[in-house]
Design a protein around this motif. Structure first.
Motif, mmCIF file in Angstrom:
data_model
loop_
_atom_site.group_PDB
_atom_site.id
_atom_site.type_symbol
_atom_site.label_atom_id
_atom_site.label_comp_id
_atom_site.label_asym_id
_atom_site.label_seq_id
_atom_site.Cartn_x
_atom_site.Cartn_y
_atom_site.Cartn_z
ATOM 1 N N LEU A 5 19.939 -10.055 15.185
ATOM 2 C CA LEU A 5 18.679 -9.470 14.731
ATOM 3 C C LEU A 5 18.044 -8.599 15.800
ATOM 4 N N SER A 6 18.290 -8.903 17.047
ATOM 5 C CA SER A 6 17.732 -8.073 18.116
ATOM 6 C C SER A 6 18.294 -6.674 18.078
ATOM 7 N N ASP A 7 19.466 -6.494 17.417
ATOM 8 C CA ASP A 7 20.063 -5.172 17.310
ATOM 9 C C ASP A 7 19.449 -4.344 16.192
ATOM 10 N N THR A 8 18.566 -4.954 15.400
ATOM 11 C CA THR A 8 17.960 -4.206 14.301
ATOM 12 C C THR A 8 17.232 -3.009 14.861
ATOM 13 N N PRO A 9 17.512 -1.788 14.385
ATOM 14 C CA PRO A 9 16.890 -0.604 14.961
ATOM 15 C C PRO A 9 15.381 -0.619 14.775
ATOM 16 N N ALA A 10 14.653 -0.178 15.819
ATOM 17 C CA ALA A 10 13.191 -0.126 15.761
ATOM 18 C C ALA A 10 12.711 1.082 14.973
ATOM 19 N N CYS A 11 13.595 2.071 14.760
ATOM 20 C CA CYS A 11 13.177 3.276 14.050
ATOM 21 C C CYS A 11 12.930 2.962 12.583
ATOM 22 N N PRO A 12 12.165 3.823 11.898
ATOM 23 C CA PRO A 12 11.877 3.566 10.488
ATOM 24 C C PRO A 12 13.163 3.543 9.668
ATOM 25 N N LEU A 13 13.053 2.946 8.485
ATOM 26 C CA LEU A 13 14.184 2.920 7.554
ATOM 27 C C LEU A 13 14.276 4.305 6.925
ATOM 28 N N LYS A 14 15.171 5.123 7.459
ATOM 29 C CA LYS A 14 15.182 6.547 7.096
ATOM 30 C C LYS A 14 15.971 6.840 5.833
ATOM 31 N N THR A 15 17.058 6.123 5.622
ATOM 32 C CA THR A 15 17.893 6.359 4.442
ATOM 33 C C THR A 15 17.868 5.112 3.571
ATOM 34 N N VAL A 16 17.532 5.328 2.304
ATOM 35 C CA VAL A 16 17.383 4.192 1.389
ATOM 36 C C VAL A 16 18.235 4.438 0.156
ATOM 37 N N ALA A 17 18.998 3.436 -0.226
ATOM 38 C CA ALA A 17 19.751 3.496 -1.478
ATOM 39 C C ALA A 17 18.976 2.704 -2.534
ATOM 40 N N VAL A 18 18.869 3.297 -3.716
ATOM 41 C CA VAL A 18 18.203 2.626 -4.834
ATOM 42 C C VAL A 18 19.252 2.410 -5.911
ATOM 43 N N ILE A 19 19.498 1.145 -6.247
ATOM 44 C CA ILE A 19 20.534 0.825 -7.228
ATOM 45 C C ILE A 19 19.868 0.484 -8.560
ATOM 46 N N GLY A 20 20.157 1.301 -9.559
ATOM 47 C CA GLY A 20 19.541 1.143 -10.872
ATOM 48 C C GLY A 20 18.501 2.224 -11.079
ATOM 49 N N LEU A 21 18.805 3.209 -11.920
ATOM 50 C CA LEU A 21 17.930 4.377 -12.077
ATOM 51 C C LEU A 21 17.243 4.389 -13.434
ATOM 52 N N ALA A 175 9.213 -7.566 8.588
ATOM 53 C CA ALA A 175 8.346 -6.605 9.275
ATOM 54 C C ALA A 175 8.775 -5.171 8.982
ATOM 55 N N ALA A 176 10.088 -4.927 8.953
ATOM 56 C CA ALA A 176 10.573 -3.566 8.731
ATOM 57 C C ALA A 176 10.186 -3.042 7.352
ATOM 58 N N VAL A 177 10.389 -3.856 6.310
ATOM 59 C CA VAL A 177 10.059 -3.375 4.963
ATOM 60 C C VAL A 177 8.546 -3.353 4.742
ATOM 61 N N THR A 178 7.820 -4.235 5.426
ATOM 62 C CA THR A 178 6.356 -4.197 5.329
ATOM 63 C C THR A 178 5.827 -2.893 5.924
ATOM 64 N N ASP A 179 6.350 -2.509 7.075
ATOM 65 C CA ASP A 179 5.945 -1.238 7.688
ATOM 66 C C ASP A 179 6.288 -0.064 6.775
ATOM 67 N N LEU A 180 7.457 -0.132 6.132
ATOM 68 C CA LEU A 180 7.840 0.929 5.204
ATOM 69 C C LEU A 180 6.848 1.007 4.048
ATOM 70 N N ALA A 181 6.492 -0.123 3.496
ATOM 71 C CA ALA A 181 5.556 -0.132 2.368
ATOM 72 C C ALA A 181 4.236 0.525 2.754
ATOM 73 N N VAL A 182 3.766 0.238 3.950
ATOM 74 C CA VAL A 182 2.519 0.856 4.422
ATOM 75 C C VAL A 182 2.702 2.372 4.535
ATOM 76 N N GLU A 183 3.837 2.811 5.077
ATOM 77 C CA GLU A 183 4.102 4.252 5.186
ATOM 78 C C GLU A 183 4.161 4.923 3.817
ATOM 79 N N LEU A 184 4.582 4.174 2.805
ATOM 80 C CA LEU A 184 4.658 4.719 1.451
ATOM 81 C C LEU A 184 3.280 4.789 0.786
ATOM 82 N N GLY A 185 2.257 4.319 1.496
ATOM 83 C CA GLY A 185 0.918 4.319 0.929
ATOM 84 C C GLY A 185 0.650 3.128 0.032
ATOM 85 N N LYS A 186 1.443 2.079 0.191
ATOM 86 C CA LYS A 186 1.296 0.891 -0.641
ATOM 87 C C LYS A 186 0.544 -0.209 0.121
ATOM 88 N N GLU A 187 0.131 -1.220 -0.634
ATOM 89 C CA GLU A 187 -0.528 -2.396 -0.064
ATOM 90 C C GLU A 187 0.466 -3.562 -0.142
#
Length: 601
Positions: A5-21, A175-187
């Motif tokens: 887990l310490s290897d988890t990148p600190a940078c934002p989640l830049k590329t996201v795959a969405v399965i199911g359109l 923490a990573a997905v929570t930060d992403l949600a905030v960046e997306l303008g979500k609560e």
């Protein structure tokens, strides 16, 4: 093997795959792309992928037309999205969000295939709102990187995102997905893994009870929906919302909730199974509780169940004068409603002083309406002049309609109805505003039970449009017609219901509030998170704990006890936390403390 887990990148989640359109996947794709993420949309159906791209093009074009995006920004958004039919396209994703159909077998297969495709540090998120995140994680090769990310429909508009961790989920992934949600303008709201999480866990129980109420023919679908919209300020009624969500989806969520809770209130109402198996799954099928213009349309069309306008079988009685019994906020508000509509009103209380104080309260309310430009000074003066304040019920001798708005105590009300029986003329309609007591018990206190009916106004009466019209088994048809006609004259929306505890609104509202208390009692979520979830995810004007403190915890407990006694459902038993707060004198805003601290007025 998953990376440390310490290897988890600190940078934002830049590329996201969405399965199911489908609708949800397309909405999430748009949110991500507009926030600058590279998005890979994956769906085994080429037609679904094409519809998703077309929807994204249409949505962004609409945003340009409304000045929310420039043409260049739109082009950039569209360029950040690509679609494919194979899961291998998720190989370079930092985050994968799965929003496939709500089937454990389908989701499990997707996660197992992803284990062999994505990088060791990739986070896998499921969009489920009913299935076990823990089970999906345990069956994955990277359980510490599996979590739930529950968006609400429509994803671009709805602010809430529930971030769901299992006992296996690493805090860094949360923490990573929570930060992403905030960046997306979500609560983002952090929740544990249980069916429905917070918002749907409260919402679907309420929807299920509404379906059962309709199935029992207690009230029409139109009246149930109107009652909850007008009585609680909800954006949609429960049956219309079930059609929007999908009756089959609701059934799946409730099955999962019942499997965990074994609470009969979560056992899907049989009508949900009947509609689902008949293919009447709501808007997407063109028919569910309502009938729609076409599959996918939100336009309701008339069908065999649609009530006819003006379908009263008998005419009502003439009403010119109205008596209002009581001196509290509700009594003065009801007197104001009738006076503004042109009725002569006798406002009677236990003393002339109390009656005059109630009339003075009406005067202040009318003055506020004048100050806000809602009423002319002349109209306000005329309305106040129509009210005669008195300290004796003998002055009800000539009224055509007597409305009781005294304390919510059956003995007090029965005594008053005995008095009204003696002083009111033959043919006068006698109405109680009770919200939880049996109307028939008031009727039996008179020698004319056929003339007694319930008129449950909502507080504040001048502003709230709803009146629940409550017939007993003894109420005469022309009495019912009279009250319906009077409601129309004073500008209220009348809904019909039978004489049982809670009528429509309280019977659906208070179990929902009680379940919210149980969530806090069980340490599942905080007051603030639950209130935020219901306002942002359910469109409620107030969160459950805000509302409980406004209503009063003592009032809420009394209603819960009445509902539990009437229906004998274990799940309706008042939450012990509510009983403890009431015993401690923490009654809400009126005492300065309830679920929260309040400034004393």
């Amino acid at each position: 093997m998953a990376a440390p887990l310490s290897d988890t990148p600190a940078c934002p989640l830049k590329t996201v795959a969405v399965i199911g359109l489908g609708t949800m996947g397309t909405g999430i794709t748009e949110v991500l792309a507009r926030a600058g993420r590279e998005v890979v949309g994956i769906d085994i159906s080429e037609a679904a992928a094409a519809r998703s791209v077309a929807a994204l093009e249409a949505s962004t074009a609409h945003a340009v037309a409304r000045g929310r995006l420039s043409e260049q920004e739109r082009a950039d958004v569209l360029a950040r999205v690509r679609t494919c039919a194979d899961l291998t396209a998720a190989a370079d994703a930092d985050l994968v969000i799965e929003v496939a159909p709500e089937s454990y077998e389908i989701k499990h297969r997707i996660f197992r295939e992803l284990d062999a495709v994505v990088r060791p540090e990739t986070i896998l998120a499921t969009g489920t709102n009913a299935l076990s995140v823990t089970r999906l994680a345990a069956d994955s090769a990277r359980p510490e990187r599996v979590l739930g990310l529950h968006f609400f429909n429509p994803a671009p508009a709805m602010k809430l995102v529930e971030v769901v961790s299992s006992v296996l989920t690493a805090p860094q992934a949360v923490a990573a997905v929570t930060d992403l949600a905030v960046e997306l303008g979500k609560e983002p709201v952090a929740v544990g893994d249980r069916p429905g999480f917070v918002a749907d866990g409260l919402l679907f129980g309420y929807l299920n009870q509404a379906a059962a109420m309709y199935e029992a023919k207690y009230a029409s679908r139109e009246d149930i929906d109107a009652a909850m919209r007008l009585g609680c300020g909800l954006p949609m009624g429960p049956l219309a919302l079930l059609d929007l969500i999908g009756v089959d989806t609701a059934r799946t969520v409730l099955e999962a909730m019942y499997a965990e809770s074994r609470d009969r209130l979560h056992a899907p109402a049989p009508v949900l199974k009947q509609l689902s198996e008949a293919g009447l799954t709501g808007r997407k099928a063109g028919r569910g509780f309502y009938t729609y213009a076409a599959a996918g349309s939100g336009t309701v069309v008339r069908d065999a169940l649609t009530p006819l306008d003006g379908d009263a079988l008998v005419p009502g009685r003439a009403v010119r004068g109205v008596g209002v019994a009581g001196s509290g906020t509700m009594a003065s508000g009801i007197a104001e409603v009738f006076a503004k509509a042109g009725y002569e009103v006798v406002l009677a209380a236990r003393s002339a002083e109390k009656a005059q104080a109630a009339k003075a309260r009406v005067g202040r309310s009318l003055s506020r309406s004048v100050d806000k430009g809602r009423l002319s000074a002349e109209a306000a003066a005329r309305a106040l002049d129509r009210i005669t304040a008195t300290g004796t019920y003998d002055d009800f001798a000539d009224v055509d309609l007597a409305v009781e708005a005294v304390a919510e105590d059956l003995a007090v009300k029965q005594q008053l109805f005995g008095t009204l029986d003696k002083v009111c003329k033959p043919g006068a309609v006698l109405a109680t505003t009770t919200s939880s007591l049996p109307v028939v018990a008031c009727a039996r206190a008179t020698s004319r039970p056929q003339d007694v009916i319930g008129m449950h106004f909502f507080n504040p009466a001048p502003a709230m449009k709803l009146v629940e019209v409550v017939r007993t088994v003894l109420t005469a048809d022309d009495v019912h017609a009279t009250v319906r006609e009077v409601c129309a004259t004073v500008g209220k929306h009348a809904v019909d219901c039978g004489d049982r505890a809670g009528f429509i609104v309280n019977a659906l509202l208070f179990p929902y509030l009680n379940n919210a208390i149980k969530m806090v009692q069980e340490h599942y979520a905080s007051l603030d998170d639950i209130d935020a979830a219901m306002k942002l995810g359910g469109g409620y004007p107030m969160g459950p704990f805000e509302l409980l403190d406004v209503v009063g915890l003592d009032v809420s407990l009394a209603i819960e006890k009445v509902l539990h006694h009437e229906f004998r459902e274990p799940g309706l038993a008042p939450a012990p936390l509510l009983e403890h707060l009431v015993a401690a004198g923490c009654l809400g805003r009126k005492t300065g403390r309830g679920f929260r601290e309040h400034a004393r007025r």
